[in-house]
Design an enzyme around this catalytic site. Structure first.
Site, short mmCIF file in Angstrom:
data_model
loop_
_atom_site.label_atom_id
_atom_site.label_comp_id
_atom_site.label_asym_id
_atom_site.label_seq_id
_atom_site.Cartn_x
_atom_site.Cartn_y
_atom_site.Cartn_z
CG ASP A 1 42.94 35.21 60.34
OD1 ASP A 1 44.03 35.07 59.76
OD2 ASP A 1 42.55 34.43 61.23
CD GLN B 1 47.89 28.53 62.41
OE1 GLN B 1 48.85 28.22 61.70
NE2 GLN B 1 46.70 28.79 61.90
NE ARG C 1 40.13 34.46 57.79
CZ ARG C 1 39.07 34.02 58.48
NH1 ARG C 1 37.87 34.53 58.27
NH2 ARG C 1 39.21 33.08 59.39
C1 S3P Z 1 45.00 30.94 64.24
C2 S3P Z 1 46.10 31.74 64.28
C3 S3P Z 1 46.46 32.65 63.18
C4 S3P Z 1 45.30 32.89 62.22
C5 S3P Z 1 44.60 31.62 61.87
C6 S3P Z 1 44.05 30.93 63.11
C7 S3P Z 1 44.73 30.04 65.38
O1 S3P Z 1 47.52 32.08 62.46
O2 S3P Z 1 45.77 33.51 61.04
O3 S3P Z 1 43.52 31.87 60.98
O4 S3P Z 1 43.60 29.51 65.50
O5 S3P Z 1 45.64 29.85 66.18
P1 S3P Z 1 49.07 32.30 62.89
O6 S3P Z 1 49.29 31.63 64.16
O7 S3P Z 1 49.84 31.68 61.76
O8 S3P Z 1 49.23 33.79 62.96
#
Ligand code: S3P
Length: 466
Positions: free
Chosen positions: A350, A200, A426
């Site tokens: 996840d 993210q 989840r």
């Molecule tokens: C995601 C990245 C992950 C994941 C989230 C979706 C994404 O989070 O846990 O459900 O779509 O980029 P983080 O970037 O905080 O690890």
């Protein structure tokens, strides 16, 4: 300090007042919807899980930035993705439907309009952080709000680098939502080494870089899901990825014209994981899960389940929308505890809640570590799962960065509940799976959050139990 504190308070106040006048009608029932998931007979047949959540968010966002009309099939119609669509509409993007497909008329990179109300992100961290990246390098301001779970999650991880690019933030205490973000145009390109393994944060910076003149560089010491890089390149962005000394160096050149696309979203491996674990645990199960995305940055759960002895075959491997996909044939098999390599964590970040359920019924001990990030997901997933599994008869030791679980050796868990799901989809689905593999069933206190990522979960459980 005084003026900053005043700014923070005024940001939060503004956000609250905008929330009041702009709130959308709630899509979920107002009160918790508890349900007891009873022990299941064998899971059989063929099921198809909905579209990948990460890819669905990106498909909408990148289509919104193209010049012209994109068409998306297989989009996940969960609350999180709908929050992204609603926010994009608020900044001037036209999003409609053509039968099952979604149609997006993009406004071009940098073409967002000033939104008239707060952007309500619901439960969705991905919508929030990626859209913050997009707003940061445009001359607009936006207030981001979220539900109780999202409002506890850390935003400083994106605020800090986006502020380096020139955006201004007024977050609530501790760097949380609600927050006000004032974008800047032109923003300043930066080079940023990610201090946390987060797709993210990486994506927020690359998206801010899209409307920033020059080259924005993100260095990823630990690889995370790469859907942003793959899909942006498909839209015609100038993006390069180089591997040096085990680090991924991603460079994006700003202000391209993105070309509209036809996108097919593969099934979500994170959703498939619940059924892969359930079918592995429930004796007699023989289940095919169709069209599952198997991008190596996402498929760690299947690697670990196989290490534990699961029987998961990949049928008809193919490519869908630039991503590896296969049908997964899962048959019941006795599982054995393992020590999970922490290097695999980002590729299954996840899926740990449901892996913990598998571990609770395995032979021997499963040890997990390096999972500090699980404490800042939709809930503190280490604490939530330790309490939940202990409450239904599993042997769990909670450590700072992981759980150690002593399995039953294949015996069903006793069951029980109600399990506190803390607005975390989840946790709800993982404990539903625990219920299927229990003696007396497991009650979860609220099934509503399941709608954020997997609205058809309960129906599919019913379908493959027959
Ligand atoms: C995601 C990245 C992950 C994941 C989230 C979706 C994404 O989070 O846990 O459900 O779509 O980029 P983080 O970037 O905080 O690890």
């Amino acid at each position: 300090m005084g003026s900053r504190a005043a700014g923070i308070n005024s940001g939060a106040r503004l956000a609250r007042s905008m929330c009041r006048c702009q709130s959308r009608p709630p899509m979920l029932p107002d009160t918790p919807t508890p349900r007891r998931f009873m022990p299941s007979g064998p899971l059989r047949g063929r099921i198809r899980v909905p579209g990948d959540k990460s890819i669905s968010h990106r498909a909408l966002m990148f289509s919104a930035l193209a010049v012209g009309r994109s068409q998306i099939s297989g989009l996940l119609e969960g609350e999180d993705v709908l929050a992204t669509a609603a926010a994009l509409r608020q900044v001037g993007v036209t999003i409609g439907r053509d039968g099952e497909d979604w149609i997006v008329d993009g406004v071009g990179v940098g073409g967002f309009l000033q939104p008239q109300g707060a952007l309500e992100m619901g439960n969705s961290g991905t919508s929030t952080r990626l859209l913050m990246g997009l707003v940061a390098s445009q001359g607009i301001a936006a207030v981001f709000t979220g539900d109780a779970s999202l409002s506890r999650r850390p935003m400083n991880r994106v605020i800090e680098p986006l502020a380096q690019m020139g955006a201004r933030f007024e977050p609530s205490a501790g760097g949380t939502l609600p927050l006000l973000l004032e974008g800047i145009e032109p923003a300043v390109p930066i080079t940023y080494r990610l201090p946390v393994a987060s797709a993210q944060v990486k994506s927020a910076l690359l998206l801010a870089g899209l409307n920033t003149p020059g080259v924005t560089t993100v260095i990823e010491p630990v690889p995370t899901r790469d859907h942003t890089e793959r899909m942006l390149a498909g839209f015609g962005a100038q993006l390069t990825v180089e591997e040096t000394n085990g680090e991924r160096v991603i460079r994006i050149t700003g202000q391209p014209e993105l070309k509209p696309q036809e996108i097919e979203v593969p099934g979500d491996p994170s959703s498939a994981a619940f059924f892969a674990v359930a079918a592995s645990l429930v004796p007699g199960s023989d289940l095919v899960i169709e069209n599952v995305g198997l991008n190596p940055t996402r498929s760690g759960i299947f690697t670990v389940l196989r290490q534990m002895g699961a029987t998961i075959e990949e049928l008809d491997p193919r490519e869908v929308g630039g991503e590896a996909v296969a049908d997964l044939h899962v048959r019941h098999a006795p599982l054995t505890g393992v020590e999970v390599d922490p290097a695999l964590a980002p590729s299954m970040i996840d899926e740990f809640p449901v892996l913990f359920v598998a571990a609770a019924l395995a032979h021997g001990r499963t040890v997990t570590s390096g999972l500090d990030e699980l404490r800042v997901k939709e809930s503190d997933r280490l604490a939530a799962m330790a309490t939940a599994l202990s409450g239904v008869g599993a042997r769990v030791e909670e450590r700072e960065d992981g759980l150690v679980i002593g399995g039953t050796g294949g015996e069903p868990l006793a069951g029980g509940g109600p399990i506190a799901t803390h607005l975390d989809h989840r946790i709800a689905m993982s404990m539903a799976v625990a219920g299927l593999a229990s003696r007396d069933g497991v009650e979860v206190d609220d099934t509503r959050p399941i709608g954020t990522s997997f609205p058809t979960f309960e129906r599919l459980v019913g379908e493959c139990e027959q």
